[in-house]
Design a protein around this motif. Structure first.
Motif, mmCIF file in Angstrom:
data_model
loop_
_atom_site.group_PDB
_atom_site.id
_atom_site.type_symbol
_atom_site.label_atom_id
_atom_site.label_comp_id
_atom_site.label_asym_id
_atom_site.label_seq_id
_atom_site.Cartn_x
_atom_site.Cartn_y
_atom_site.Cartn_z
ATOM 1 N N UNK A 79 -6.119 1.098 0.206
ATOM 2 C CA UNK A 79 -5.669 2.456 0.413
ATOM 3 C C UNK A 79 -4.603 2.876 -0.576
ATOM 4 N N UNK A 80 -3.772 1.927 -1.024
ATOM 5 C CA UNK A 80 -2.693 2.297 -1.941
ATOM 6 C C UNK A 80 -3.227 2.632 -3.328
ATOM 7 N N UNK A 81 -4.160 1.849 -3.848
ATOM 8 C CA UNK A 81 -4.742 2.165 -5.158
ATOM 9 C C UNK A 81 -5.608 3.417 -5.080
ATOM 10 N N UNK A 137 -3.370 -3.720 11.516
ATOM 11 C CA UNK A 137 -2.191 -3.088 10.913
ATOM 12 C C UNK A 137 -2.642 -1.967 9.989
ATOM 13 N N UNK A 138 -2.097 -0.769 10.182
ATOM 14 C CA UNK A 138 -2.422 0.367 9.314
ATOM 15 C C UNK A 138 -1.453 0.394 8.135
ATOM 16 N N UNK A 139 -1.986 0.268 6.930
ATOM 17 C CA UNK A 139 -1.130 0.288 5.744
ATOM 18 C C UNK A 139 -0.629 1.705 5.483
ATOM 19 N N UNK A 174 5.042 -2.687 6.842
ATOM 20 C CA UNK A 174 5.215 -4.139 6.924
ATOM 21 C C UNK A 174 6.360 -4.636 6.042
ATOM 22 N N UNK A 175 6.929 -3.754 5.208
ATOM 23 C CA UNK A 175 8.031 -4.149 4.348
ATOM 24 C C UNK A 175 7.636 -4.525 2.941
ATOM 25 N N UNK A 176 6.326 -4.505 2.642
ATOM 26 C CA UNK A 176 5.892 -4.893 1.292
ATOM 27 C C UNK A 176 6.253 -3.792 0.281
ATOM 28 N N UNK A 208 -6.012 -8.051 10.986
ATOM 29 C CA UNK A 208 -6.863 -7.344 10.038
ATOM 30 C C UNK A 208 -6.121 -6.149 9.474
ATOM 31 N N UNK A 209 -6.418 -5.816 8.224
ATOM 32 C CA UNK A 209 -5.838 -4.641 7.576
ATOM 33 C C UNK A 209 -6.707 -4.289 6.381
#
Length: 251
Positions: A79-81, A137-139, A174-176, A208-209
């Motif tokens: 999702x980030x890219x 976990x939803x990014x 998540x802190x990443x 899962x994420x």
């Protein structure tokens, strides 16, 4: 009708967990897509952009746009890219009359892989079973930039034997945060510690994420605290590849 799609693999998947890329290809082909991995792809420029280096981000964006323009759709297991290309490329070139329309055209056909399978292909995994209890976990980027929430859950709930437990703070970071965890390690560690405790409290077997960065960060914390919860990218289970080593377990 066969859909011709380009798989943008992402740096992390290419370097740290290629099986996510192979899982994406397997699922897309099962959904009737003809998949190409363009050789011209490198980094989407997200780390440079997040660090304020807009010149290098623009250079990488131009390279990426040129590599992805020939294809009907661009599909990404992150999702980030996907958010970088879809939401931020047009911003980068907002005042460039040559590159802005090219950026907009690529952005308009860029999808996160599970959203593409669910919304565009209308596909569901067939003959896949996983006897486990999981949580999700939803990014941040996928959720907030692309609205990815229900799509992976719809796909995962068709897997025989897989049940779900709710996760407290499932939409909490998540802190990443890419370079955030490098610049602010103490804050990052505190955030992921809370996330890991919440995951352990569910009593599940699997986390899962949809973003490998989040998964590596959380899986590392779970391992350090002695948790037995194993982490997978959701597309691995959806593609029937959930029987391999979990993230952090690779030889």
């Amino acid at each position: 009708m066969t859909k011709n799609v380009a798989l943008f693999v992402t740096c992390l998947v290419d370097m740290m967990r290629p099986r996510i890329g192979f899982a994406a290809i397997r699922a897309l082909e099962a959904a009737g897509c003809a998949v190409v991995v363009p050789e011209g792809q490198t980094c989407c420029g997200q780390p440079a952009l997040n660090s304020g280096d807009r010149d290098h981000a623009a250079a990488l964006a131009k390279q990426t746009i040129a590599a992805l323009e020939p294809y009907e759709a661009v599909v990404i297991p992150s999702g980030s890219c996907a958010g970088t290309i879809r939401c931020h490329y047009p911003e980068i070139f907002a005042h460039d009359s040559v590159w802005l329309p090219r950026a907009q055209a690529v952005a308009a056909k860029t999808w996160e892989v599970m959203a593409y399978l669910d919304q565009i292909c209308g596909w569901k995994p067939q003959g896949v079973s996983v006897d486990a209890r999981a949580t999700y976990h939803d990014s941040c980027s996928g959720l907030r930039e692309l609205g990815i929430k229900a799509q992976p859950r719809r796909l995962l709930r068709t897997i025989d034997g897989l049940t779900f437990a709710p996760l407290a703070g499932e939409e909490t970071c998540c802190g990443f945060g890419g370079t955030f965890c490098v610049k602010y390690p103490a804050i990052s560690n505190a955030i992921v510690g809370e996330k890991a405790d919440a995951i352990d409290a569910t009593g599940v077997d699997l986390l899962l994420a949809g973003d490998l960065g989040c998964l590596m960060n959380i899986a590392g914390k779970l391992h350090r605290k002695g948790s037995k919860v194993r982490a997978y990218h959701a597309i691995e289970l959806i593609a029937g590849m959930g029987d391999g080593p979990a993230i952090g377990e690779e030889a």
